[in-house]
Design a protein around this motif. Structure first.
Motif, PDB file in Angstrom:
ATOM      1  N   VAL A   1       0.770  -1.160  -0.071  1.00  7.10           N
ATOM      2  CA  VAL A   1      -0.080   0.068   0.132  1.00  7.10           C
ATOM      3  C   VAL A   1       1.052   1.033  -0.118  1.00  7.10           C
ATOM      4  CG1 VAL A   1      -1.943   1.326   1.144  1.00  7.10           C
ATOM      5  CG2 VAL A   1      -1.820  -1.245   1.294  1.00  7.10           C
ATOM      6  N   ASP A   2       0.460   2.210  -0.987  1.00  5.37           N
ATOM      7  CA  ASP A   2       0.983   3.541  -0.889  1.00  5.37           C
ATOM      8  C   ASP A   2       0.322   4.388   0.219  1.00  5.37           C
ATOM      9  OD1 ASP A   2       3.213   3.568  -3.060  1.00  5.37           O
ATOM     10  OD2 ASP A   2       1.611   2.576  -4.245  1.00  5.37           O
ATOM     11  N   PHE A   3       1.221   5.206   1.074  1.00  4.76           N
ATOM     12  CA  PHE A   3       0.632   6.023   2.116  1.00  4.76           C
ATOM     13  C   PHE A   3       1.530   7.347   1.925  1.00  4.76           C
ATOM     14  CE2 PHE A   3       0.781   7.116   6.806  1.00  4.76           C
ATOM     15  CZ  PHE A   3      -0.710   7.568   6.904  1.00  4.76           C
ATOM     16  N   TRP A   4       0.522   8.194   1.936  1.00  3.04           N
ATOM     17  CA  TRP A   4       1.127   9.845   2.152  1.00  3.04           C
ATOM     18  C   TRP A   4       0.513  10.369   3.316  1.00  3.04           C
ATOM     19  CZ3 TRP A   4      -1.120   7.341  -2.148  1.00  3.04           C
ATOM     20  CH2 TRP A   4      -0.238   7.017  -3.274  1.00  3.04           C
ATOM     21  N   PRO A   5       1.259  10.219   4.412  1.00  2.00           N
ATOM     22  CA  PRO A   5       0.915  10.519   5.628  1.00  2.00           C
ATOM     23  C   PRO A   5       0.489  12.197   5.941  1.00  2.00           C
ATOM     24  CG  PRO A   5       3.329  10.290   5.714  1.00  2.00           C
ATOM     25  CD  PRO A   5       2.835   9.766   4.416  1.00  2.00           C
ATOM     26  N   GLY A   6       1.123  12.865   4.997  1.00  2.00           N
ATOM     27  CA  GLY A   6       0.857  14.314   5.281  1.00  2.00           C
ATOM     28  C   GLY A   6      -0.650  14.541   5.310  1.00  2.00           C
ATOM     29  N   PRO A   7      -1.339  14.231   4.128  1.00  2.00           N
ATOM     30  CA  PRO A   7      -2.809  14.292   3.805  1.00  2.00           C
ATOM     31  C   PRO A   7      -3.587  12.978   4.506  1.00  2.00           C
ATOM     32  CG  PRO A   7      -1.817  13.624   1.727  1.00  2.00           C
ATOM     33  CD  PRO A   7      -0.688  14.049   2.781  1.00  2.00           C
ATOM     34  N   GLY A   8      -2.588  12.008   4.825  1.00  2.00           N
ATOM     35  CA  GLY A   8      -3.296  10.976   5.335  1.00  2.00           C
ATOM     36  C   GLY A   8      -3.951  10.012   4.329  1.00  2.00           C
ATOM     37  N   ARG A   9      -3.660  10.217   3.092  1.00  2.00           N
ATOM     38  CA  ARG A   9      -4.342   9.184   2.061  1.00  2.00           C
ATOM     39  C   ARG A   9      -3.357   7.786   1.834  1.00  2.00           C
ATOM     40  NH1 ARG A   9      -9.363  11.285   1.129  1.00  2.00           N
ATOM     41  NH2 ARG A   9      -9.057  13.589   0.622  1.00  2.00           N
ATOM     42  N   TRP A  10      -4.199   6.734   1.432  1.00  2.00           N
ATOM     43  CA  TRP A  10      -3.650   5.622   1.134  1.00  2.00           C
ATOM     44  C   TRP A  10      -4.406   5.029   0.172  1.00  2.00           C
ATOM     45  CZ3 TRP A  10      -6.423   1.239   1.592  1.00  2.00           C
ATOM     46  CH2 TRP A  10      -7.441   1.226   2.355  1.00  2.00           C
ATOM     47  N   ARG A  11      -3.357   4.078  -0.640  1.00  2.00           N
ATOM     48  CA  ARG A  11      -3.988   3.356  -1.901  1.00  2.00           C
ATOM     49  C   ARG A  11      -3.465   1.983  -1.989  1.00  2.00           C
ATOM     50  NH1 ARG A  11      -5.318   5.996  -7.751  1.00  2.00           N
ATOM     51  NH2 ARG A  11      -6.701   4.274  -8.219  1.00  2.00           N
ATOM     52  N   ASP A  12      -4.089   1.077  -2.195  1.00  2.00           N
ATOM     53  CA  ASP A  12      -3.812  -0.298  -2.704  1.00  2.00           C
ATOM     54  C   ASP A  12      -4.194  -0.506  -4.050  1.00  2.00           C
ATOM     55  OD1 ASP A  12      -3.235  -3.131  -3.223  1.00  2.00           O
ATOM     56  OD2 ASP A  12      -3.932  -3.778  -1.219  1.00  2.00           O
ATOM     57  N   TYR A  13      -3.008  -0.109  -4.989  1.00  2.00           N
ATOM     58  CA  TYR A  13      -3.296  -0.096  -6.377  1.00  2.00           C
ATOM     59  C   TYR A  13      -3.835  -1.540  -6.964  1.00  2.00           C
ATOM     60  CZ  TYR A  13      -1.502   4.348  -6.881  1.00  2.00           C
ATOM     61  OH  TYR A  13      -1.248   5.826  -6.606  1.00  2.00           O
ATOM     62  N   LYS A  14      -3.235  -2.657  -6.439  1.00  2.00           N
ATOM     63  CA  LYS A  14      -3.635  -3.788  -7.050  1.00  2.00           C
ATOM     64  C   LYS A  14      -5.009  -4.287  -6.586  1.00  2.00           C
ATOM     65  CE  LYS A  14      -1.714  -8.645  -6.902  1.00  2.00           C
ATOM     66  NZ  LYS A  14      -0.836  -9.542  -6.220  1.00  2.00           N
ATOM     67  N   ALA A  15      -5.349  -3.980  -5.360  1.00  2.00           N
ATOM     68  CA  ALA A  15      -6.838  -4.195  -4.846  1.00  2.00           C
ATOM     69  C   ALA A  15      -7.669  -3.409  -5.269  1.00  2.00           C
ATOM     70  CB  ALA A  15      -6.785  -4.781  -3.555  1.00  2.00           C
ATOM     71  N   GLY A  16      -7.333  -2.121  -5.847  1.00  2.00           N
ATOM     72  CA  GLY A  16      -8.208  -1.125  -6.150  1.00  2.00           C
ATOM     73  C   GLY A  16      -8.941  -0.294  -4.911  1.00  2.00           C
ATOM     74  N   LYS A  17      -8.162  -0.435  -3.653  1.00  2.00           N
ATOM     75  CA  LYS A  17      -8.777  -0.035  -2.419  1.00  2.00           C
ATOM     76  C   LYS A  17      -8.021   1.310  -2.097  1.00  2.00           C
ATOM     77  CE  LYS A  17     -11.463  -3.453  -1.466  1.00  2.00           C
ATOM     78  NZ  LYS A  17     -12.911  -3.477  -1.023  1.00  2.00           N
ATOM     79  N   ARG A  18      -8.840   2.225  -1.358  1.00  2.00           N
ATOM     80  CA  ARG A  18      -8.200   3.463  -1.083  1.00  2.00           C
ATOM     81  C   ARG A  18      -8.755   4.026   0.166  1.00  2.00           C
ATOM     82  NH1 ARG A  18      -8.963   7.705  -5.730  1.00  2.00           N
ATOM     83  NH2 ARG A  18      -8.093   6.268  -6.796  1.00  2.00           N
TER      84      ARG A  18
END
Length: 88
Positions: free
Chosen positions: A55-72
């Protein structure tokens, strides 16, 4: 007019401080949850690996995304729940 500009500057400063706090707190929360991760771009981007998920996570804005599963999602708590199988 000056009050509006001052309010805008204060709001920008507040958001800047919130993003910095997120970047500082995220590694501690991930460590406490027992999650493996690598930090990139001075803490602006964290790649998290747990239970076969990446999972890619950007802690500044708090957003995360699992590109393979299509989850965010949004915020560290929902990321940890997702990684542990408790989230969506």
């Amino acid at each position: 007019m000056s009050d509006t500009i001052d309010d805008f500057r204060a709001l920008n400063q507040y958001h800047k401080e919130q993003r910095a706090a997120g970047r500082e707190a995220a590694p501690e929360a991930l460590d406490a949850a027992g999650v493996r991760y690598t930090v990139h771009n001075g803490g602006a981007h964290i790649i998290v690996q747990h239970a076969g998920k990446r999972v890619d996570f950007w802690p500044g804005p708090g957003r995360w995304r699992d590109y393979k599963a299509g989850k965010r999602g949004y915020d560290i708590e929902s990321l940890i729940d997702y990684l542990k199988g408790q989230g969506k």
